[in-house]
Design an enzyme around this catalytic site. Structure first.
Site, PDB file in Angstrom:
ATOM      1  N   GLY A  97       4.551  -4.052   3.765  1.00  0.00           N
ATOM      2  CA  GLY A  97       4.990  -5.351   3.260  1.00  0.00           C
ATOM      3  C   GLY A  97       4.692  -6.466   4.242  1.00  0.00           C
ATOM      4  N   GLY A  98       5.063  -6.280   5.509  1.00  0.00           N
ATOM      5  CA  GLY A  98       4.774  -7.286   6.526  1.00  0.00           C
ATOM      6  C   GLY A  98       3.286  -7.413   6.799  1.00  0.00           C
ATOM      7  N   SER A  99       2.597  -6.278   6.839  1.00  0.00           N
ATOM      8  CA  SER A  99       1.141  -6.312   7.062  1.00  0.00           C
ATOM      9  C   SER A  99       0.427  -7.002   5.912  1.00  0.00           C
ATOM     10  CB  SER A  99       0.607  -4.881   7.225  1.00  0.00           C
ATOM     11  OG  SER A  99       1.126  -4.270   8.389  1.00  0.00           O
TER      12      SER A  99
ATOM     13  N   ASP B  37      -1.797  -1.420  10.024  1.00  0.00           N
ATOM     14  CA  ASP B  37      -2.050  -1.482   8.586  1.00  0.00           C
ATOM     15  C   ASP B  37      -2.780  -2.757   8.155  1.00  0.00           C
ATOM     16  OD1 ASP B  37      -0.840   0.962   8.069  1.00  0.00           O
ATOM     17  OD2 ASP B  37       1.125   0.083   7.667  1.00  0.00           O
TER      18      ASP B  37
ATOM     19  N   PRO C  89      10.655  -4.473   0.043  1.00  0.00           N
ATOM     20  CA  PRO C  89      11.577  -4.208   1.148  1.00  0.00           C
ATOM     21  C   PRO C  89      10.840  -4.241   2.481  1.00  0.00           C
ATOM     22  CG  PRO C  89      11.009  -2.161   0.045  1.00  0.00           C
ATOM     23  CD  PRO C  89      10.404  -3.266  -0.772  1.00  0.00           C
ATOM     24  N   VAL C  90      11.573  -4.505   3.557  1.00  0.00           N
ATOM     25  CA  VAL C  90      10.974  -4.544   4.891  1.00  0.00           C
ATOM     26  C   VAL C  90      11.157  -3.184   5.560  1.00  0.00           C
ATOM     27  CG1 VAL C  90      11.369  -7.013   5.121  1.00  0.00           C
ATOM     28  CG2 VAL C  90      13.085  -5.419   5.985  1.00  0.00           C
ATOM     29  N   ALA C  91      10.285  -2.912   6.547  1.00  0.00           N
ATOM     30  CA  ALA C  91      10.339  -1.655   7.313  1.00  0.00           C
ATOM     31  C   ALA C  91      10.428  -0.456   6.388  1.00  0.00           C
ATOM     32  CB  ALA C  91      11.522  -1.678   8.289  1.00  0.00           C
ATOM     33  N   ALA C  92       9.554  -0.449   5.358  1.00  0.00           N
ATOM     34  CA  ALA C  92       9.662   0.549   4.295  1.00  0.00           C
ATOM     35  C   ALA C  92       8.465   1.487   4.216  1.00  0.00           C
ATOM     36  CB  ALA C  92       9.841  -0.149   2.950  1.00  0.00           C
ATOM     37  N   GLY C  93       7.469   1.316   5.083  1.00  0.00           N
ATOM     38  CA  GLY C  93       6.311   2.195   5.058  1.00  0.00           C
ATOM     39  C   GLY C  93       5.285   1.847   4.002  1.00  0.00           C
TER      40      GLY C  93
ATOM     41  N   LYS D 228       0.851  -1.184   0.000  1.00  0.00           N
ATOM     42  CA  LYS D 228       0.000   0.000   0.000  1.00  0.00           C
ATOM     43  C   LYS D 228       0.888   1.236   0.000  1.00  0.00           C
ATOM     44  CE  LYS D 228       0.807   1.388   4.431  1.00  0.00           C
ATOM     45  NZ  LYS D 228       1.483   2.649   4.831  1.00  0.00           N
TER      46      LYS D 228
END
Length: 319
Positions: free
Chosen positions: A122-124, A157, A115-119, A11
């Site tokens: 991705g994880g959500s 998210d 990418p991770v921790a990118a806003g 997103k």
């Protein structure tokens, strides 16, 4: 159904305003979120416990062994992984509803492209895909909104990610009650748990990441010291969290400076807690021309990544 494979879409935030901090420490927000064509690929499959010969990481979740198959070195393999947390949230919902699942073990596969921790959630998105997928394997015991409610404790998210990814995977999730309400865009409020479908702000985007990660928790905690708008007037193209992230991450600040200089961009904004910076375009040709400019500029930022994709109702061109 024994196996399902879903695209877990990223997103972007077209706005993010913090309106206050609750007594429990969570922050109230007003944000316009929208899906993109960029995605990981997530599979959820029934399997037998120890049925695989591979030495895979796994967790025991509510008496179910959950294996993780991924080539990624950037995502955790324990219960800090949001995919595992999503599965636990759904299994807990089953338990609360008195539903029996009869699953001895699950195999979760994640082809990590984001990418991770990118806003960009991705994880959500991985958590959302796991919850949507397991719900399908169980015969759709939960409606769209029930699934979103179950996902709220997993992360701010996750409710929108379920809403948006249900829409983008609707061809394979058609058996879920309430899926007709799912959409690509929404105004979110509360702690992210209030999701109101909205008309999309369609266009093309250049999404650039400087190759560093940002802790969402640290960003929000810092905002209590830095200050935030408190307005929540449903304005587009504002992001309170830029005050923190662009100050803490010089590479992200430099990336935004570069993208503000792109001649064709209609708007430039950080997504979420960053550090991904997004340039928005109504005209695809301008986006393509600016992409070539940015490719050259990013050579001076080690580890930077760049994507061009569509958002809203535009065709899903990905470059």
């Amino acid at each position: 159904m024994e196996e399902i494979i879903l695209n877990a879409h990223a997103k972007i935030n077209l706005s993010l305003e913090i309106t206050g901090r609750r007594p429990d420490g969570y922050h109230e927000i007003v944000s316009f979120m929208q899906g993109t064509g960029l995605h990981d690929i997530v599979g959820v499959k029934n399997c037998a416990e120890n049925g695989t010969k591979y030495n895979l990481p796994h967790c025991n979740i509510d008496d179910i062994v959950v294996y993780l198959c991924t080539a990624s070195k950037t995502i955790p393999t324990d219960m800090s992984n949001l995919a595992f947390k999503g599965i636990k949230a759904l299994l807990d919902a089953c338990s609360d509803a008195g539903l029996s699942h009869g699953i001895p073990a699950l195999m979760v596969s994640i082809d990590k492209r984001l990418p991770v921790a990118a806003g960009i959630a991705g994880g959500s998105g991985n958590a959302a895909a796991c919850m949507l997928g397991l719900n399908a394997l169980l015969g759709y015991p939960f409606s769209l909104r029930e699934l979103m409610t179950a996902g709220t404790p997993v992360g701010a998210d996750v409710p929108f990610s379920i809403f948006m990814n249900a829409y983008r995977n609707r061809d394979v999730l058609g058996g879920m009650e309430g899926i007709g309400e799912a959409g690509d865009s929404a105004w979110t409020s509360g702690i992210g748990d209030v999701v109101e479908g909205a008309d999309p702000v369609s266009g093309y985007v250049l999404m650039a990441n400087p190759g560093v990660g940002v802790s969402t928790r640290a960003a929000y905690e810092a905002m209590d010291r830095i200050g935030y708008s408190g307005a929540g007037g449903r304005r587009l193209f504002v992001n309170d969290l830029e005050k923190y992230t662009l100050g803490e991450q010089p590479a992200a600040a430099e990336l935004k400076r570069l993208m503000l200089g792109l001649p064709g961009a209609d708007e430039v904004l950080m997504s979420g807690s960053g550090p991904t910076i997004v340039a928005y375009y109504r005209d695809e040709d301008k986006a393509m021309a600016d992409r070539e400019v940015l490719v050259e500029a990013l050579r001076d930022i080690p580890g930077a990544r760049l994507w061009m994709t569509a958002t809203g109702d535009m065709k899903e061109g990905i470059r």
